[in-house]
Design a protein around this motif. Structure first.
Motif, PDB file in Angstrom:
ATOM      1  N   VAL A   1      55.305  20.096  15.351  1.00  0.00           N
ATOM      2  CA  VAL A   1      55.442  21.374  16.500  1.00  0.00           C
ATOM      3  C   VAL A   1      53.236  21.223  16.200  1.00  0.00           C
ATOM      4  O   VAL A   1      52.414  20.436  15.962  1.00  0.00           O
ATOM      5  N   GLN A   2      52.575  22.459  17.170  1.00  0.00           N
ATOM      6  CA  GLN A   2      51.253  22.358  17.354  1.00  0.00           C
ATOM      7  C   GLN A   2      50.781  23.717  18.521  1.00  0.00           C
ATOM      8  O   GLN A   2      51.533  25.057  19.053  1.00  0.00           O
ATOM      9  N   THR A   3      49.712  24.538  17.484  1.00  0.00           N
ATOM     10  CA  THR A   3      49.280  25.652  18.259  1.00  0.00           C
ATOM     11  C   THR A   3      47.728  25.602  18.256  1.00  0.00           C
ATOM     12  O   THR A   3      47.060  25.053  17.143  1.00  0.00           O
ATOM     13  N   GLY A   4      47.952  26.228  19.003  1.00  0.00           N
ATOM     14  CA  GLY A   4      46.425  26.063  18.790  1.00  0.00           C
ATOM     15  C   GLY A   4      45.363  25.751  19.677  1.00  0.00           C
ATOM     16  O   GLY A   4      46.073  24.755  20.832  1.00  0.00           O
ATOM     17  N   LYS A   5      44.064  24.933  19.161  1.00  0.00           N
ATOM     18  CA  LYS A   5      43.511  23.751  20.141  1.00  0.00           C
ATOM     19  C   LYS A   5      43.880  23.044  19.680  1.00  0.00           C
ATOM     20  O   LYS A   5      44.571  22.340  19.261  1.00  0.00           O
ATOM     21  N   ASP A   6      43.243  22.611  21.203  1.00  0.00           N
ATOM     22  CA  ASP A   6      43.740  20.822  21.098  1.00  0.00           C
ATOM     23  C   ASP A   6      43.349  20.004  20.610  1.00  0.00           C
ATOM     24  O   ASP A   6      41.611  19.961  20.226  1.00  0.00           O
ATOM     25  N   PRO A   7      43.630  19.218  19.625  1.00  0.00           N
ATOM     26  CA  PRO A   7      43.235  18.521  18.859  1.00  0.00           C
ATOM     27  C   PRO A   7      42.889  17.005  18.942  1.00  0.00           C
ATOM     28  O   PRO A   7      42.402  16.458  18.274  1.00  0.00           O
ATOM     29  N   LYS A   8      42.223  16.947  20.032  1.00  0.00           N
ATOM     30  CA  LYS A   8      41.605  15.560  19.881  1.00  0.00           C
ATOM     31  C   LYS A   8      40.277  15.687  20.136  1.00  0.00           C
ATOM     32  O   LYS A   8      39.493  16.489  20.659  1.00  0.00           O
ATOM     33  N   ASN A   9      39.092  15.123  19.592  1.00  0.00           N
ATOM     34  CA  ASN A   9      38.068  14.271  19.649  1.00  0.00           C
ATOM     35  C   ASN A   9      36.809  15.752  19.053  1.00  0.00           C
ATOM     36  O   ASN A   9      35.989  16.251  19.121  1.00  0.00           O
ATOM     37  N   VAL A  10      37.968  16.277  17.634  1.00  0.00           N
ATOM     38  CA  VAL A  10      36.906  17.540  17.176  1.00  0.00           C
ATOM     39  C   VAL A  10      37.493  17.628  15.661  1.00  0.00           C
ATOM     40  O   VAL A  10      37.473  16.060  15.144  1.00  0.00           O
ATOM     41  N   ALA A  11      36.489  17.840  14.237  1.00  0.00           N
ATOM     42  CA  ALA A  11      36.633  18.047  13.097  1.00  0.00           C
ATOM     43  C   ALA A  11      37.671  18.094  13.062  1.00  0.00           C
ATOM     44  O   ALA A  11      38.205  18.993  13.415  1.00  0.00           O
ATOM     45  N   SER A  12      38.250  17.379  11.830  1.00  0.00           N
ATOM     46  CA  SER A  12      39.479  17.701  11.463  1.00  0.00           C
ATOM     47  C   SER A  12      39.837  17.807   9.959  1.00  0.00           C
ATOM     48  O   SER A  12      39.014  16.815   9.637  1.00  0.00           O
ATOM     49  N   ILE A  13      40.519  18.142   9.212  1.00  0.00           N
ATOM     50  CA  ILE A  13      41.119  17.634   7.978  1.00  0.00           C
ATOM     51  C   ILE A  13      42.687  17.989   7.841  1.00  0.00           C
ATOM     52  O   ILE A  13      43.087  18.197   8.782  1.00  0.00           O
ATOM     53  N   GLN A  14      43.199  17.169   7.045  1.00  0.00           N
ATOM     54  CA  GLN A  14      44.463  17.004   6.735  1.00  0.00           C
ATOM     55  C   GLN A  14      45.368  16.449   5.362  1.00  0.00           C
ATOM     56  O   GLN A  14      44.127  16.471   4.552  1.00  0.00           O
ATOM     57  N   SER A  15      46.545  16.935   5.414  1.00  0.00           N
ATOM     58  CA  SER A  15      47.130  16.649   4.445  1.00  0.00           C
ATOM     59  C   SER A  15      48.417  16.062   4.431  1.00  0.00           C
ATOM     60  O   SER A  15      48.954  16.674   5.555  1.00  0.00           O
TER      61      SER A  15
END
Length: 364
Positions: free
Chosen positions: A66-80
């Motif tokens: 599932v995905q919500t909000g902005k397109d997560p491509k080519n941006v700063a990110s953190i994950q768990s």
């Protein structure tokens, strides 16, 4: 109160609100609509970050995404990582669309929040897997109980019918000798004898199902038994235009078993596979061993099982064949023999087409 303290307090309230909403979504999650629960979690998580309008949340776990909000491509990110029973099965990713923003610019509290949510999602999937396992175990136990009760009833019926059936057959044969010159009476008596013999064979199968037939347990090499069964059924394969393939990993497969009953297992399963195979189809018999068990697999390329057939496949008198083609006792007999050898048998659909029977027999 300073502006900095006020902002920090607001962020803390957002985080606590998020955790409350996530906990509520998980508590009320319907295992049949788990994707909807993940969407609700993603939306709650998005609101908890410092820049919610620029945030994109992506959750991937097992075969769901599932995905919500902005397109997560080519941006700063953190994950768990999402762990289910200590194995990584997915992740929660938070991405930010903002100029000159790097992963290091995320707040420490935001990473901790992400870790916490990933842990809760893992707990949710663990709970669902445990519930599914318990349901499956309960179903198998109920099925085994039904088969056990049927076995006891069947044994009683077989014993009660055996004596009168033997009398019918014996007296019919005596009468036949008295009416050899009367073709009509002799013909009718032949029909009585033939039907009595057929009924006796059905009783024998019932006894096999109920594990009431005497066994002669001895040390047997299964390989010659398999080859002999295939050779004897070669004509049946050719008649029905079905091909066969035998895969045996070792030259010897030793186990303690009744050789005649082993042959009956293979005959019943192979005849069943031939019957349901299309012309030009392939029946495969595989045999292998572990340290403690011999494993037999018989695969066909037929239409496979319906959900109802898969549920009732080993029940006596259940059959999908026309009445003239089967009594519905063959697979029940196989189940009874395997159980009497302290083994297991499993019926499944193959991934693409056909069915597979897997038999596991202990070596000792």
């Amino acid at each position: 109160m300073s502006k900095v303290t006020d902002e920090a307090l607001k962020e803390r309230i957002k985080e606590l609100t998020c955790l409350y909403e996530v906990s509520s979504s998980i508590s009320n999650a319907d295992p049949e609509r788990i994707e909807a629960a993940l969407e609700a979690i993603a939306k709650s998580l998005q609101k908890a970050f410092l820049y919610p309008k620029k945030i994109g949340i992506s959750i991937q776990v097992k075969n769901l995404a599932v995905q919500t909000g902005k397109d997560p491509k080519n941006v700063a990110s953190i994950q768990s990582e999402i762990k289910i029973f200590n194995e990584v099965k997915g992740y929660v990713l938070c991405s930010l669309n903002a100029a000159n923003f790097k992963a290091e610019d995320f707040l420490n509290e935001e990473q901790l929040l992400l870790d916490n949510v990933a842990l809760k999602i893992g707990d949710l999937f663990e709970r669902i897997e445990i519930q599914n396992s318990e349901a499956a175990l309960k179903k198998r136990m109920e099925h085994a109980d039904r088969l056990g009760i049927l076995g006891e009833i069947t044994a009683g019926i077989a014993h009660e019918l055996n004596t009168p059936l033997a009398n019918i057959l014996g007296f019919a044969e005596l009468l036949k000798s008295d009416f050899e010159d009367d073709k009509k009476v002799s013909g009718d008596l032949n029909k009585i004898i033939d039907n009595a013999i057929f009924s006796r064979e059905v009783l024998k199968k019932l006894m096999f199902f109920a594990c009431e037939m005497p066994q002669e347990m001895k040390r047997v090499n299964l390989v010659p038994t398999i080859k002999s069964a295939i050779d004897l059924l070669d004509a049946s394969f050719r008649k029905e235009e079905v091909k066969y393939l035998v895969k045996i990993e070792d030259e010897t497969l030793w186990l303690k078993a009744d050789p005649i009953q082993l042959t009956q297992i293979m005959f019943n399963l192979l005849m069943n596979a031939i019957y349901f195979s299309p012309k030009g189809g392939l029946v495969t018999m595989e045999a292998l061993q572990t340290e403690t068990d011999i494993i037999l697999k018989i695969l066909d390329e037929g239409s496979g099982f319906t959900p109802e057939a898969l549920e009732k496949v080993f029940q006596p008198f259940y059959t999908t064949k026309p009445m003239e083609d089967g009594s519905g006792l063959g697979l029940s007999v196989v189940h009874g023999i395997v159980a009497s050898h302290k083994g297991t048998i499993k019926a499944e659909n193959r991934p693409h087409k056909g069915a597979i029977f897997t038999i596991t027999l202990p070596k000792n």
